[in-house]
Write a protein that holds these residues in place. Structure first.
Motif, mmCIF file in Angstrom:
data_model
loop_
_atom_site.group_PDB
_atom_site.id
_atom_site.type_symbol
_atom_site.label_atom_id
_atom_site.label_comp_id
_atom_site.label_asym_id
_atom_site.label_seq_id
_atom_site.Cartn_x
_atom_site.Cartn_y
_atom_site.Cartn_z
ATOM 1 N N GLN A 361 0.833 -1.206 0.000
ATOM 2 C CA GLN A 361 0.000 0.000 0.000
ATOM 3 C C GLN A 361 0.869 1.257 0.000
ATOM 4 O O GLN A 361 0.590 2.231 -0.730
ATOM 5 C CB GLN A 361 -0.926 0.007 1.222
ATOM 6 C CG GLN A 361 -1.769 -1.237 1.426
ATOM 7 C CD GLN A 361 -2.432 -1.723 0.148
ATOM 8 O OE1 GLN A 361 -3.114 -0.957 -0.549
ATOM 9 N NE2 GLN A 361 -2.223 -2.989 -0.166
ATOM 10 N N LEU A 362 1.908 1.262 0.800
ATOM 11 C CA LEU A 362 2.790 2.421 0.853
ATOM 12 C C LEU A 362 3.505 2.652 -0.475
ATOM 13 O O LEU A 362 3.590 3.792 -0.964
ATOM 14 C CB LEU A 362 3.814 2.229 1.979
ATOM 15 C CG LEU A 362 3.291 2.360 3.412
ATOM 16 C CD1 LEU A 362 4.275 1.744 4.398
ATOM 17 C CD2 LEU A 362 3.037 3.824 3.755
ATOM 18 N N LEU A 363 4.014 1.579 -1.060
ATOM 19 C CA LEU A 363 4.742 1.716 -2.328
ATOM 20 C C LEU A 363 3.835 2.169 -3.456
ATOM 21 O O LEU A 363 4.263 2.925 -4.348
ATOM 22 C CB LEU A 363 5.417 0.393 -2.678
ATOM 23 C CG LEU A 363 6.651 0.039 -1.832
ATOM 24 C CD1 LEU A 363 7.037 -1.419 -2.033
ATOM 25 C CD2 LEU A 363 7.821 0.951 -2.175
ATOM 26 N N ARG A 364 2.606 1.749 -3.450
ATOM 27 C CA ARG A 364 1.669 2.216 -4.475
ATOM 28 C C ARG A 364 1.445 3.720 -4.346
ATOM 29 O O ARG A 364 1.260 4.419 -5.349
ATOM 30 C CB ARG A 364 0.351 1.457 -4.368
ATOM 31 C CG ARG A 364 0.436 0.023 -4.912
ATOM 32 C CD ARG A 364 -0.839 -0.759 -4.703
ATOM 33 N NE ARG A 364 -0.710 -2.109 -5.279
ATOM 34 C CZ ARG A 364 -1.579 -3.080 -5.060
ATOM 35 N NH1 ARG A 364 -2.641 -2.889 -4.275
ATOM 36 N NH2 ARG A 364 -1.396 -4.262 -5.619
ATOM 37 N N GLY A 365 1.471 4.211 -3.122
ATOM 38 C CA GLY A 365 1.365 5.654 -2.930
ATOM 39 C C GLY A 365 2.543 6.392 -3.538
ATOM 40 O O GLY A 365 2.381 7.452 -4.159
ATOM 41 N N GLY A 369 2.261 9.015 -6.761
ATOM 42 C CA GLY A 369 2.494 10.393 -6.374
ATOM 43 C C GLY A 369 1.670 10.903 -5.220
ATOM 44 O O GLY A 369 1.617 12.122 -4.981
ATOM 45 N N THR A 370 1.022 10.019 -4.456
ATOM 46 C CA THR A 370 0.206 10.462 -3.322
ATOM 47 C C THR A 370 0.930 10.292 -1.981
ATOM 48 O O THR A 370 0.370 10.626 -0.939
ATOM 49 C CB THR A 370 -1.115 9.676 -3.276
ATOM 50 O OG1 THR A 370 -0.819 8.275 -3.106
ATOM 51 C CG2 THR A 370 -1.917 9.886 -4.553
ATOM 52 N N ALA A 371 2.152 9.785 -1.981
ATOM 53 C CA ALA A 371 2.899 9.583 -0.735
ATOM 54 C C ALA A 371 3.405 10.917 -0.202
ATOM 55 O O ALA A 371 3.535 11.908 -0.933
ATOM 56 C CB ALA A 371 4.061 8.630 -0.969
ATOM 57 N N THR A 372 3.701 10.928 1.078
ATOM 58 C CA THR A 372 4.248 12.111 1.742
ATOM 59 C C THR A 372 5.626 11.781 2.305
ATOM 60 O O THR A 372 6.051 10.627 2.337
ATOM 61 C CB THR A 372 3.328 12.568 2.883
ATOM 62 O OG1 THR A 372 3.313 11.546 3.905
ATOM 63 C CG2 THR A 372 1.903 12.798 2.382
ATOM 64 N N GLU A 373 6.304 12.814 2.791
ATOM 65 C CA GLU A 373 7.614 12.613 3.390
ATOM 66 C C GLU A 373 7.530 11.676 4.593
ATOM 67 O O GLU A 373 8.435 10.876 4.842
ATOM 68 C CB GLU A 373 8.206 13.958 3.814
ATOM 69 C CG GLU A 373 9.619 13.887 4.349
ATOM 70 C CD GLU A 373 10.668 13.582 3.286
ATOM 71 O OE1 GLU A 373 11.737 13.045 3.630
ATOM 72 O OE2 GLU A 373 10.412 13.877 2.093
ATOM 73 N N ASP A 375 5.682 9.157 4.848
ATOM 74 C CA ASP A 375 5.580 7.771 4.385
ATOM 75 C C ASP A 375 6.947 7.126 4.199
ATOM 76 O O ASP A 375 7.070 5.899 4.253
ATOM 77 C CB ASP A 375 4.788 7.705 3.073
ATOM 78 C CG ASP A 375 3.305 7.991 3.281
ATOM 79 O OD1 ASP A 375 2.809 7.691 4.381
ATOM 80 O OD2 ASP A 375 2.664 8.503 2.345
ATOM 81 N N LEU A 376 7.979 7.949 3.962
ATOM 82 C CA LEU A 376 9.330 7.397 3.867
ATOM 83 C C LEU A 376 9.729 6.749 5.182
ATOM 84 O O LEU A 376 10.256 5.623 5.207
ATOM 85 C CB LEU A 376 10.329 8.498 3.515
ATOM 86 C CG LEU A 376 10.689 8.701 2.046
ATOM 87 C CD1 LEU A 376 11.667 9.855 1.918
ATOM 88 C CD2 LEU A 376 11.268 7.440 1.438
ATOM 89 N N ASP A 381 10.030 1.899 8.711
ATOM 90 C CA ASP A 381 9.587 1.333 9.986
ATOM 91 C C ASP A 381 8.892 -0.008 9.789
ATOM 92 O O ASP A 381 9.147 -0.967 10.530
ATOM 93 C CB ASP A 381 8.651 2.321 10.681
ATOM 94 C CG ASP A 381 8.205 1.808 12.047
ATOM 95 O OD1 ASP A 381 9.064 1.617 12.924
ATOM 96 O OD2 ASP A 381 6.985 1.593 12.224
ATOM 97 N N VAL A 382 8.015 -0.097 8.789
ATOM 98 C CA VAL A 382 7.310 -1.356 8.528
ATOM 99 C C VAL A 382 8.298 -2.437 8.092
ATOM 100 O O VAL A 382 8.218 -3.592 8.535
ATOM 101 C CB VAL A 382 6.205 -1.163 7.469
ATOM 102 C CG1 VAL A 382 5.569 -2.502 7.104
ATOM 103 C CG2 VAL A 382 5.134 -0.203 7.980
ATOM 104 N N ALA A 383 9.247 -2.065 7.227
ATOM 105 C CA ALA A 383 10.256 -3.041 6.799
ATOM 106 C C ALA A 383 11.057 -3.529 8.007
ATOM 107 O O ALA A 383 11.369 -4.725 8.129
ATOM 108 C CB ALA A 383 11.183 -2.423 5.760
ATOM 109 N N GLY A 384 11.378 -2.624 8.914
ATOM 110 C CA GLY A 384 12.115 -3.015 10.115
ATOM 111 C C GLY A 384 11.308 -3.903 11.036
ATOM 112 O O GLY A 384 11.870 -4.710 11.794
#
Length: 436
Positions: A361-365, A369-373, A375-376, A381-384
């Protein structure tokens, strides 16, 4: 450094898969040599060679064989031992075991007989992906030929050693590449990883001592028996000796299998493969399939052995070298990989089941182009939260492309935040001719 064709030396011959062709290339000579040795001596020879598992982890093959308990239990009885060959080649970018079985199935069968003899197993299984029907039929036909020739069955070559080999077709789940999930599937249950310990060497197939080896690992044994430890160790490095198959795919002029000593560099392999496709330059690559941290052009001269790749923060894995040029969007490539892992998660543990979903879901954002700073930070954090915390290595593999792409291409993620993918989707090719 030059190529060292051993397993692949006659793949291009007509009818390379037949028993006659294999015998013409000294096939089954090593089996006779091994049967004249004691099982313990065979294990010692393989240990001395330094052969490391070619399925990804690189664990010493002879050491794994030596873990099988040989002494009878307190009641004087001993459980049966099993050999299982993991032919469930599923890692995106990996394609070495399938051509090996297609071109020279008897190399695998001879290696399996020697391995079973060494660990004192009377039953061996080859767990193969059911989708590759042509390979399945060829391996089954080669097994039937080996039975007819006296290499399988009762009293093999008059040695008194008996072995039955079963070729089992799996139902096509990535998770079954994990050895304990494979064992559950082989027993007729849903393929899910087991809690360890106990390890398969103690309680594997049917709760009996079991060795699980990769196809290439097993097929490498007959040449070692036949030509000796010194010959094998003359190739590769001190801690990663021998030859191996490197799979080159993606934006390369001549993709395919390149058999070379461990420690060859990507720059050297690209020289054999004609380089990156004409008019383009290398952007990033994977050293061992999509589950290994990606590397960049600055790593072209890293020795492709277990220690060299680990030294730059990645893993050699299955030696699946996926090559991407500058037309590839890193975010889009990583998204495709994570979509694969989210689909293939068995769902047994929460970090992997939920984490891979949210990564998608995050990567699709980021892609649209709908992701925010913020989200980085959430992506990292989710990967960790997955890495090192899931039940098996699938979660670790899913986190690797995230953490490594953020390390090397964080600015490209920020470009997506500003307005989506900077590359025209019609030019952003996530692998031409290879599905990830």
């Amino acid at each position: 450094m030059s190529l060292t064709p051993v397993l692949s030396r006659y793949w291009d011959e007509p009818n390379s898969w037949t028993l006659d062709t294999y015998r013409r290339h000294r096939g089954y000579v090593a089996l006779g040599d091994a049967l004249r040795m004691s099982p313990d001596d065979v294990i010692t020879l393989v240990k001395s060679s330094g052969l490391r598992g070619r399925g990804g982890a690189g664990f010493p093959t002879g050491t794994k064989w030596g873990f099988i308990p040989q002494q009878p239990g307190p009641d004087g009885s001993s459980p049966p031992h099993y050999l299982v060959v993991n032919a469930d080649e599923s890692e995106p970018g990996t394609c070495k075991d399938i051509p090996l079985m297609l071109a020279t199935p008897h190399a695998l069968i001879e290696g399996a007989i020697i391995a079973a003899y060494a660990i004192r197993a009377r039953h061996a299984f080859v767990y193969l992906r059911g989708e590759v029907v042509g390979v399945l039929r060829r391996l089954q036909a080669a097994t039937a030929q080996a039975y007819t020739a006296g290499y399988l069955g009762r009293d093999i070559l008059g040695s008194g050693f008996d072995l039955d080999l079963v070729v089992h077709a799996g139902a096509g789940a990535y998770i079954c590449g994990e050895e304990t999930a494979l064992l559950d599937s082989l027993e007729g249950r849903r393929g899910q990883p087991r809690l360890r310990p106990p390890f398969p060497a103690v309680a594997g197939l049917y709760a009996c001592p079991t060795v699980v080896n990769n196809v290439e690992s097993i097929a490498s044994v007959p040449p070692i028996i036949r030509r000796g430890v010194d010959w094998f160790r003359s190739m590769g490095s001190e801690r990663s000796p021998g030859f191996t198959l490197y799979s080159l795919s993606g934006h390369v002029t001549r993709p395919g299998q390149y058999e070379a000593p461990l420690g060859v560099t990507l720059r050297e392999l690209l020289g054999f493969a004609g380089g990156v496709r004409a008019g383009h330059e290398l952007k990033f690559w994977t050293p061992g399939g999509s589950s290994t941290p990606l590397l960049t052009a600055e790593h072209l001269d890293v020795p492709l052995d277990y220690e060299g790749v680990a030294g730059v923060g990645s893993m050699l894995g299955t030696k699946a070298l996926q090559i991407f040029d500058e037309t590839t969007c890193v975010v889009r490539a990583v998204l495709r990989w994570i979509e694969f892992y989210a689909h293939e998660s068995c769902g047994k543990c929460t970090p992997c089941r939920e984490g891979t979903y949210w990564l998608v879901q995050l990567l699709r954002g980021f892609e649209n182009g709908t992701a925010t700073e913020a989200d980085l930070a959430t992506l990292a954090d989710v990967a960790g939260s997955i890495d090192g915390k899931s039940f098996c290595a699938l979660g670790d593999g899913a986190a690797s492309p995230i953490t490594s792409s953020l390390k090397h291409f964080r600015d490209e993620y920020r470009t997506h935040i500003a307005g989506g993918c900077p590359l025209d989707p019609r030019r952003s090719t996530v692998f031409e001719g290879v599905t990830v």
